[in-house]
Write a protein that holds these residues in place. Structure first.
Motif, mmCIF file in Angstrom:
data_model
loop_
_atom_site.group_PDB
_atom_site.id
_atom_site.type_symbol
_atom_site.label_atom_id
_atom_site.label_comp_id
_atom_site.label_asym_id
_atom_site.label_seq_id
_atom_site.Cartn_x
_atom_site.Cartn_y
_atom_site.Cartn_z
ATOM 1 N N SER A 169 0.826 -1.209 0.000
ATOM 2 C CA SER A 169 0.000 0.000 0.000
ATOM 3 C C SER A 169 0.860 1.259 0.000
ATOM 4 N N VAL A 170 1.975 1.234 0.739
ATOM 5 C CA VAL A 170 2.884 2.383 0.743
ATOM 6 C C VAL A 170 3.488 2.569 -0.647
ATOM 7 N N GLU A 171 3.891 1.474 -1.271
ATOM 8 C CA GLU A 171 4.460 1.579 -2.616
ATOM 9 C C GLU A 171 3.435 2.106 -3.618
ATOM 10 N N ALA A 172 2.156 1.840 -3.368
ATOM 11 C CA ALA A 172 1.108 2.338 -4.263
ATOM 12 C C ALA A 172 0.987 3.859 -4.207
ATOM 13 N N LEU A 173 1.579 4.490 -3.189
ATOM 14 C CA LEU A 173 1.582 5.950 -3.109
ATOM 15 C C LEU A 173 2.549 6.573 -4.118
ATOM 16 N N ILE A 174 3.457 5.766 -4.661
ATOM 17 C CA ILE A 174 4.434 6.264 -5.636
ATOM 18 C C ILE A 174 3.766 6.336 -7.008
ATOM 19 N N PRO A 175 3.705 7.502 -7.636
ATOM 20 C CA PRO A 175 3.062 7.607 -8.958
ATOM 21 C C PRO A 175 3.770 6.733 -9.995
ATOM 22 N N ASP A 176 3.011 6.235 -10.948
ATOM 23 C CA ASP A 176 3.567 5.346 -11.970
ATOM 24 C C ASP A 176 4.775 5.929 -12.696
ATOM 25 N N PRO A 177 4.766 7.221 -13.086
ATOM 26 C CA PRO A 177 5.939 7.751 -13.798
ATOM 27 C C PRO A 177 7.215 7.753 -12.964
ATOM 28 N N ILE A 178 7.069 7.683 -11.634
ATOM 29 C CA ILE A 178 8.222 7.719 -10.737
ATOM 30 C C ILE A 178 8.593 6.327 -10.251
ATOM 31 N N TYR A 179 7.645 5.388 -10.292
ATOM 32 C CA TYR A 179 7.884 4.073 -9.696
ATOM 33 C C TYR A 179 9.073 3.350 -10.335
ATOM 34 N N GLY A 180 9.379 3.666 -11.578
ATOM 35 C CA GLY A 180 10.519 3.038 -12.233
ATOM 36 C C GLY A 180 11.843 3.326 -11.560
ATOM 37 N N ARG A 181 11.877 4.340 -10.687
ATOM 38 C CA ARG A 181 13.099 4.655 -9.940
ATOM 39 C C ARG A 181 13.275 3.748 -8.717
ATOM 40 N N ARG A 182 12.243 3.012 -8.365
ATOM 41 C CA ARG A 182 12.300 2.147 -7.187
ATOM 42 C C ARG A 182 13.316 1.035 -7.420
ATOM 43 N N ARG A 183 14.323 0.955 -6.556
ATOM 44 C CA ARG A 183 15.371 -0.045 -6.695
ATOM 45 C C ARG A 183 15.426 -1.005 -5.510
ATOM 46 N N GLY A 184 15.139 -0.498 -4.309
ATOM 47 C CA GLY A 184 15.211 -1.331 -3.121
ATOM 48 C C GLY A 184 13.834 -1.691 -2.603
ATOM 49 N N ASN A 185 13.787 -2.104 -1.328
ATOM 50 C CA ASN A 185 12.498 -2.446 -0.725
ATOM 51 C C ASN A 185 12.351 -1.841 0.670
ATOM 52 N N SER A 186 13.056 -0.742 0.924
ATOM 53 C CA SER A 186 12.987 -0.099 2.237
ATOM 54 C C SER A 186 11.852 0.919 2.285
ATOM 55 N N ASP A 187 11.408 1.215 3.508
ATOM 56 C CA ASP A 187 10.402 2.261 3.681
ATOM 57 C C ASP A 187 10.989 3.638 3.366
ATOM 58 N N SER A 188 12.289 3.822 3.598
ATOM 59 C CA SER A 188 12.920 5.125 3.364
ATOM 60 C C SER A 188 12.836 5.537 1.901
ATOM 61 N N GLU A 189 13.204 4.631 1.005
ATOM 62 C CA GLU A 189 13.141 4.953 -0.420
ATOM 63 C C GLU A 189 11.699 5.181 -0.856
ATOM 64 N N ALA A 190 10.767 4.405 -0.303
ATOM 65 C CA ALA A 190 9.356 4.575 -0.655
ATOM 66 C C ALA A 190 8.849 5.955 -0.245
ATOM 67 N N ILE A 191 9.250 6.426 0.934
ATOM 68 C CA ILE A 191 8.859 7.772 1.376
ATOM 69 C C ILE A 191 9.400 8.820 0.414
ATOM 70 N N PHE A 192 10.664 8.694 0.041
ATOM 71 C CA PHE A 192 11.293 9.660 -0.862
ATOM 72 C C PHE A 192 10.578 9.719 -2.208
#
Length: 256
Positions: free
Chosen positions: A124-147
C-alpha cells in the motif's frame, strides 16, 4: 536506528567531518552514543554536490569502518554541500539498493526512523508512488518509498508539504491496518542549494537531531561528532529546518 550527517558552507574535504573527529560518523557506525542500536554496520553512503547540478553518490554494503573506498573518497572529495549516512536496517535487507542517500535528479534524501509495521502495509505504501516515478524504485525499504512518494507530491516546489502529505498518507495506512507501532521520522533533503531537515514522530518520540555552526558552514547530525556539546543545538520536535542563505525554522505539524 541509523546515523547521518549533512554539511553546507565553504568547501571542505569530506574526511574533515566524516573521519577525523573523535566521534565521527564513521566511528558512530561502530559505536553510536544516542541510538537504540549501537552498531550501524548495514551499509553506508555519501552524496555531494560539485560543479554540476546533479550530485555524485557513493553507496556500499560494507560497514563504514571497513570500507576502504569510502575512506579514499572522503580524503579526495572536496564539496560545499554533502550528505552521509550509516545504516542500521529496520526494513529491507542489507543491499546496495537500500543504502542511503537516495538520489533523483538534483535531489538527495536520507532518513533515520521507520514506518512501524511496514511489512504489513508495504504494498500500500508503494502504491503511493506515482507510476511515472515508480521506475526509480530499486530497493524495498520504507525510506526509499517515502522519498519517491514525496517526489510525486511536489517535492520540487514545496518540500515540507510533500513530505507532510506522504507521512500523513503512510500513517493512515497504519491506522487502517490496525498498526499501533509508531512512525518516526528524521530526514535530510537537499536540492543542491538548500538543506531541509525534518524531525517528527507519531508518538512524540522522534529520533535525535542536532545542528551547529562550523568554521565556514553549518552541520546537521543525528548526534554530535565533536566533544564541545555546548555548541550543538537540538532541532525541536515537529520542526522543519531550512538552511540556505539563512537558517529558518517552522512548525512541521502532521495530522497524526
Amino acid at each position: 536506528m541509523c546515523r547521518f550527517l549533512a554539511y553546507t558552507g565553504e568547501p571542505i574535504y569530506l574526511d574533515t567531518l566524516l573521519i577525523e573527529p573523535e566521534a565521527s560518523l564513521v566511528s558512530q557506525s561502530l559505536s553510536a552514543r544516542e541510538a537504540k542500536t549501537v552498531v550501524n554496520g548495514d551499509g553506508c553512503g555519501i552524496g555531494w554536490y560539485g560543479a554540476r547540478p546533479e550530485p555524485g553518490v557513493y553507496r556500499g554494503t560494507l560497514p563504514a569502518w571497513s570500507d576502504a573506498n569510502l575512506a579514499s573518497l572522503c580524503r579526495s572529495v572536496e564539496a560545499r554541500l554533502f550528505l552521509a549516512h550509516v545504516r542500521s536496517a529496520t526494513s529491507g535487507e542489507v543491499s546496495f539498493s537500500n543504502c542511503h542517500p537516495f538520489s533523483a535528479g538534483k535531489h538527495l534524501f536520507m532518513h533515520n526512523g521507520q514506518i512501524g509495521g511496514y511489512p504489513a502495509i508495504r504494498r500500500s505504501v508503494e502504491a503511493l508512488i506515482p507510476d511515472p516515478i515508480y521506475g526509480r524504485r530499486r530497493g524495498n525499504s520504507d525510506s526509499e518509498a517515502i522519498f519517491l512518494s514525496a517526489l510525486g507530491q511536489g517535492l520540487d516546489t514545496d518540500p515540507a508539504r510533500a513530505i507532510a502529505r506522504t507521512l500523513e498518507a503512510c500513517h493512515r495506512l497504519q491506522i487502517n491496518e490496525g498498526i499501533t507501532e509508531a512512525l518516526r521520522f528524521t530526514a535530510i533533503l537537499s536540492d543542491g542549494e538548500n538543506l531541509h531537515a525534518f524531525r517528527c514522530a507519531s508518538d512524540d518520540r522522534p529520533p535525535s537531531l542536532y545542528w551547529r555552526h562550523m568554521s565556514g558552514g553549518i552541520a546537521v547530525a543525528s548526534e554530535p561528532f565533536v566533544s564541545n556539546e555546548n555548541e550543538w543545538h537540538a532541532v525541536p520536535a515537529n520542526c522543519h529546518m531550512t538552511i540556505g542563505k539563512d537558517i529558518a525554522f517552522e512548525d512541521f505539524m502532521i495530522a497524526w
